[in-house]
Structures are given as C-alpha cells and as structure tokens.
Design an enzyme around this catalytic site. Structure first.
Site, mmCIF file in Angstrom:
data_model
loop_
_atom_site.group_PDB
_atom_site.id
_atom_site.type_symbol
_atom_site.label_atom_id
_atom_site.label_comp_id
_atom_site.label_asym_id
_atom_site.label_seq_id
_atom_site.Cartn_x
_atom_site.Cartn_y
_atom_site.Cartn_z
ATOM 1 N N CYS A 23 41.049 -8.441 -21.698
ATOM 2 C CA CYS A 23 40.672 -9.504 -22.462
ATOM 3 C C CYS A 23 39.476 -9.230 -23.669
ATOM 4 C CB CYS A 23 40.311 -10.962 -22.066
ATOM 5 S SG CYS A 23 39.005 -10.841 -20.558
ATOM 6 N N SER A 72 -13.924 10.164 1.587
ATOM 7 C CA SER A 72 -14.550 11.309 2.500
ATOM 8 C C SER A 72 -15.959 10.893 2.525
ATOM 9 C CB SER A 72 -14.279 12.457 1.665
ATOM 10 O OG SER A 72 -13.017 12.833 1.295
ATOM 11 N N ASP A 102 -17.697 25.745 -11.620
ATOM 12 C CA ASP A 102 -19.012 25.747 -12.434
ATOM 13 C C ASP A 102 -19.800 26.843 -11.854
ATOM 14 O OD1 ASP A 102 -18.560 23.361 -14.097
ATOM 15 O OD2 ASP A 102 -19.087 22.047 -12.393
ATOM 16 N N GLY A 116 -11.540 15.670 -9.120
ATOM 17 C CA GLY A 116 -12.448 14.880 -7.884
ATOM 18 C C GLY A 116 -13.337 13.906 -8.654
ATOM 19 N N THR A 125 -10.717 13.392 -3.904
ATOM 20 C CA THR A 125 -10.219 14.382 -4.660
ATOM 21 C C THR A 125 -8.778 14.475 -4.728
ATOM 22 O OG1 THR A 125 -10.131 15.825 -2.627
ATOM 23 C CG2 THR A 125 -12.308 15.717 -3.614
ATOM 24 N N SER A 126 -8.446 15.376 -5.568
ATOM 25 C CA SER A 126 -7.022 15.578 -5.889
ATOM 26 C C SER A 126 -6.194 15.675 -4.478
ATOM 27 C CB SER A 126 -6.689 16.657 -6.853
ATOM 28 O OG SER A 126 -7.301 17.674 -6.566
#
Length: 509
Positions: free
Chosen positions: A133, A395, A439, A482, A497-498
């Site tokens: 239909c 942590s 760093d 982090g 952190t990641s």
C-alpha cells in the site's frame, strides 16, 4: 470575601466591561489599594514569558504523495525529524542539529520551525520502505506551512516557574545552555520573566500547587492561541513546568525565534502568556509578586555534575540591576567579587506578550477557560547511570616537589617512583606548576638548571568529585597526559594520568 467565577468574567469580557491589567500593573494596584480592593476591581491579570525553550517541537502531517510513501527517515532542510509514527506524520524537535557537520547546530530544528512560521519554503526529503500500500521509496519536494495538513506545536516542557542562575568556577570559559560563562566567576547569567512569570503569579505556596492554571487552560502561545495540556516534564513545584500545544499556522514569527547557543546547540525562543482570573483576594495578592520576592539560586556550572554547588541565593531585582556581589573561593582564597549579570531571556518581549494578551481580552478576542484538571504532582528522579569519579582511580599519596630543586634532583624523583609527572608545590602544598619526563629531557638538552625555568605554570587540574570521563575529555582537549588533582584550596591530593584512564576503560571492556 470576594468570590468570582470564570463564567462571570467571560460575560464581562463579551460586554467589554472586564478590567484587565498586566502583572506589572497589578503590583502597583495592590500596593496602593490593597489585595481586597484589587480583587474587587480587577478581573484578569495577564502574564508573559519569552525565553529559550529547548523542549519544544512540532507534529507535522505532510499529506500523502502519489504513489504514497511510508516515511521512515525524514529531513527538513537537512534536519532530521522523528518518523516513527503513521505514514506521513513526523515530529521535528527544536534542539535537533543539522545533518551537515559544517552546519551542525547553526541551523537546527528550531530554525526549521521559524522558517515555516515565516512562510519560507523548506526542503522535505524522506526515505521509506516499500509495502503493497506504500510502494514509493523516497520523496524530495519543497513545502511551506500552507502545504501541510496540520502543524501542531506540542512542547513537552515550557514556561519554567523557577530557573536557576549560572556562574563558572573554572579557569577557562565554558559554553552552556545559559550562554558563555566566563572563568573564575566573572559573570552570572539568568533566565526568566520574574514578576511577569505565569507560574509565579499563579502559585499557591501553602498547597504547593497552582490557583487557576491546569489542563485545558487557554493561553497565548507564539502569537496564537494554545492550551495547557498537562504538567511539563520535570514538573516539581515550586519548580513547575507546563506541557503546551497550539496551531503553528496561527503563530507569529515575532514570538517564535530560533537561536543557537554557541558550542551548545539550537533552541527555540517561545512567547507564552497566561491570563489569571482574579477569583478572590488570595489570587489578587499573589498576582502582585515582585522581582525582589522571587528567590533565584546561583549554581556553579563549572562543576561537571548533576548536583552543582550552590554559590549564592539572590532575586530577580538584583539580577536585573546588571551586577551582583559573590563571596567565592579562587585558588584557595576567599574573595568578594562584584561581577556583571546577563539575561538569556527577554523581559521586554515577556512584557509585550502580556500586553498583547491583555489587548486580545479587552477586544473580546480571547475568553478564559476553566481547567478540567489540576496539574499533576511529581517527584523528579535521577537517571540510574553508573559514574566513575576521579577519587575512585586517584594515585595516592601524591609525589610532589618544590621549585627550588635542581633538574637532576627532579629526574631522580621521577625515576625513583617510576612516574612521568611531578606537580610542583609551594611551602603550603599548593600547586604552582608541573613538570614531566619530557620537560626534563628538553632541559638537559638545553642546559637548563632549575625547575622554575622549565615548569608549566598554567596547570590544568581536576577535583576528586569530577567524573573521569570529563577529565579524559579535558586531557584530550589540551593534549596532556596527566592532571594534578587539587582540593578547594589548590593543595595537591593526587594525580590522574592517561595510563590510569586507559587501565580503567580497558577493565570495562
């Protein structure tokens, strides 16, 4: 005690004898004459509001094509409408974004609705699945509001009784449905019509219900006539809301305006006005509520949780003054700040809604209706969704150092504790910077000697009650691996952190 009926008031409207005032005008009348005389004199008080109402949309019946189609996926100007209804029925929501990622929220469902009200052509594209239909597979035509059979606005949640104000504690600006909030509490945004608000003027604080507004109440909706069809979603007096409906073909683009909140989404500004019949003295007294009588909480939208911290309580009179003084904590210090306030709704338009409705009634074009039932009472329940907070993966104890140590001493700390991030704190344990193993490597290559020479001072941080998902987004946004976790006084309590986040999501899989 003065008692009137809606039937009696309607008879006066028909004869041109009704006394109709706006909620603003009612304040002065009650102050000068008292509630009893005001109830005897005034028949109707008109209210109005004009603000962003994301929970809005329109049911549309497009009529049948030849051959007919059973629409499955429907797009109006490339904005998807919900098609899980009958063959050519759809619902377009105001907050729906555009399918084109280059357009996205800049032209959404709200803009389609405004374009229809303005009489503009809108492109309809629909896909279907074939049946005996409904043999057609797709249709692509341009339509106007006059071309469709029905366009019924049905808004699940409009006309908030009380709307909280917003500020932002973060160090960066954020983009919300309350507009752009500046860093460190540097502005406050609010919404709502205050003393013109329909539900505020009709609220009965003793019964925590509404005096006259209910299912079947006739209202001004978007420049046309509409009706209250029930309590709105998340209705919970004194934070009441309304579900409303009206014929889009009657509406005026002056009172239906699309907008885009930057980096948030599209929304629809809707004008709503509700007449309140002054049936007795108590109703007259309530209709004289003033901006300074309406308490407005200010919440910290910088806190990414459902239950946000309460920063202060104020009222609409203070908010409309253009500035407010807040007592807040910034970087561990309690400070007093005077900041600008701004409205994301329009009081001017709310006043125009109330004035227009008043004139309709005076002209005999608008009669009041009896409600057929009161608005329901409901308790809002939160979604049962699991959430992992920073404190769940933190942590501890934090490994930190002071800025007066040498590069070599910092390197030894990183190696000893097998870490890549070292928050730098002052003598009180407050965060002043951060260094990473990268760093250190750069410092050695560049012959740097002290931590102060290499540390990052503008540190992205997190809090213990912050969702981990939000911290992950933050780390991705700033391309960092982090974030130190600090308390309200910026003292370091840990670090995320990641690696922590990777372990969490890896465990979920």
């Amino acid at each position: 005690m003065i008692m009137k009926t809606i039937k009696e008031i309607n008879e006066k409207i028909k004869k041109g004898e009704a006394v109709v005032v706006t909620a603003e005008e009612m304040i002065k009348i009650v102050e000068e004459e008292g509630a009893k005389r005001a109830a005897d004199y005034v028949d109707v008080v008109t209210t109005g509001t004009f603000g962003a109402m994301c929970s809005s949309g329109v049911f549309i019946n497009f009529g049948h094509s030849d051959p007919p189609i059973k629409m499955l996926r429907i797009y109006l100007n490339n904005v998807e409408a919900y098609g899980g209804l009958a063959a050519v029925d759809a619902y377009i929501g105001a907050a729906q974004p555009n399918e084109d990622p280059d357009v996205d929220i800049d032209y959404g469902g709200a803009h389609v609705i405004e374009d229809l009200v303005r009489g503009k052509e809108v492109e309809l594209y629909a896909e279907g699945y074939t049946t005996d239909c409904y043999p057609r597979k797709e249709v692509n035509v341009r339509i106007t509001l006059d071309d469709v059979n029905q366009a019924i606005m049905v808004n699940p949640r409009n006309c908030y009784q009380t709307y909280a104000a917003a500020t932002n504690s973060r160090e960066e600006k954020i983009y919300t449905y309350m507009g752009i909030l500046l860093p460190e509490y540097n502005n406050v945004h609010y919404s709502g019509a205050g003393q013109l608000n329909p539900l505020q003027n009709d609220y009965n604080p003793e019964t925590k219900s509404f005096n006259t507004i209910g299912i079947g109440t006739r209202i001004f909706l978007g420049g046309g006539i509409g009706y209250v069809i029930g309590e709105g979603t998340q209705h919970n007096p004194p934070f009441g809301t309304l579900m409303v409906k009206g014929d889009l073909k009657q509406m005026n683009p002056k009172f239906i305006r699309a907008a885009t909140m930057p980096r948030y989404g599209s929304t629809l500004y809707v004008g709503i006005g509700i007449p309140i019949p002054v049936l007795n003295e108590k109703i007259a007294e309530r209709c004289a509520i003033r901006d300074e009588d309406i308490e407005v909480p200010i919440y910290d939208y910088g806190f990414p949780r459902r239950d946000r911290p309460l920063i202060a309580k104020t009222n609409y009179k203070v908010l409309r003054s253009g500035k407010i003084t807040l007592n807040v904590n910034i970087d561990g210090k309690d400070v007093e700040k005077t900041v600008k306030t701004g409205s994301v709704s329009s009081y001017k338009m709310a006043r125009e809604v109330a004035e227009t409705l008043k004139q309709w009634i005076l002209d005999g074009k608008f009669l009041l209706t009896e409600r057929v039932d009161t608005l329901g009472r409901a308790e809002n329940k939160p979604m049962k969704s699991p959430i992992t907070l920073v404190k769940d993966i933190l942590s501890k104890p934090p490994i930190t150092a002071h800025s007066n140590i040498s590069i070599m001493e910092a390197a030894k700390i990183l190696i000893k504790h097998n870490i890549n991030h070292l928050p730098i704190v002052d003598e009180h344990g407050k965060l002043v910077g951060i260094i990473t193993s990268w760093d250190i490597a750069k410092a050695l290559a560049q012959n740097k000697k002290t931590i102060e020479e290499i540390m990052t001072r503008n540190v992205i941080t997190a809090h213990e009650d912050e969702p981990v998902d939000h911290v992950a987004i933050k780390m991705s946004k700033y391309n960092i691996s982090g974030v130190p976790v600090v308390d309200d006084y910026r003292r370091v309590v840990g670090i995320v952190t990641s690696e922590d986040i990777s372990r969490l999501f890896g465990g979920k899989k």
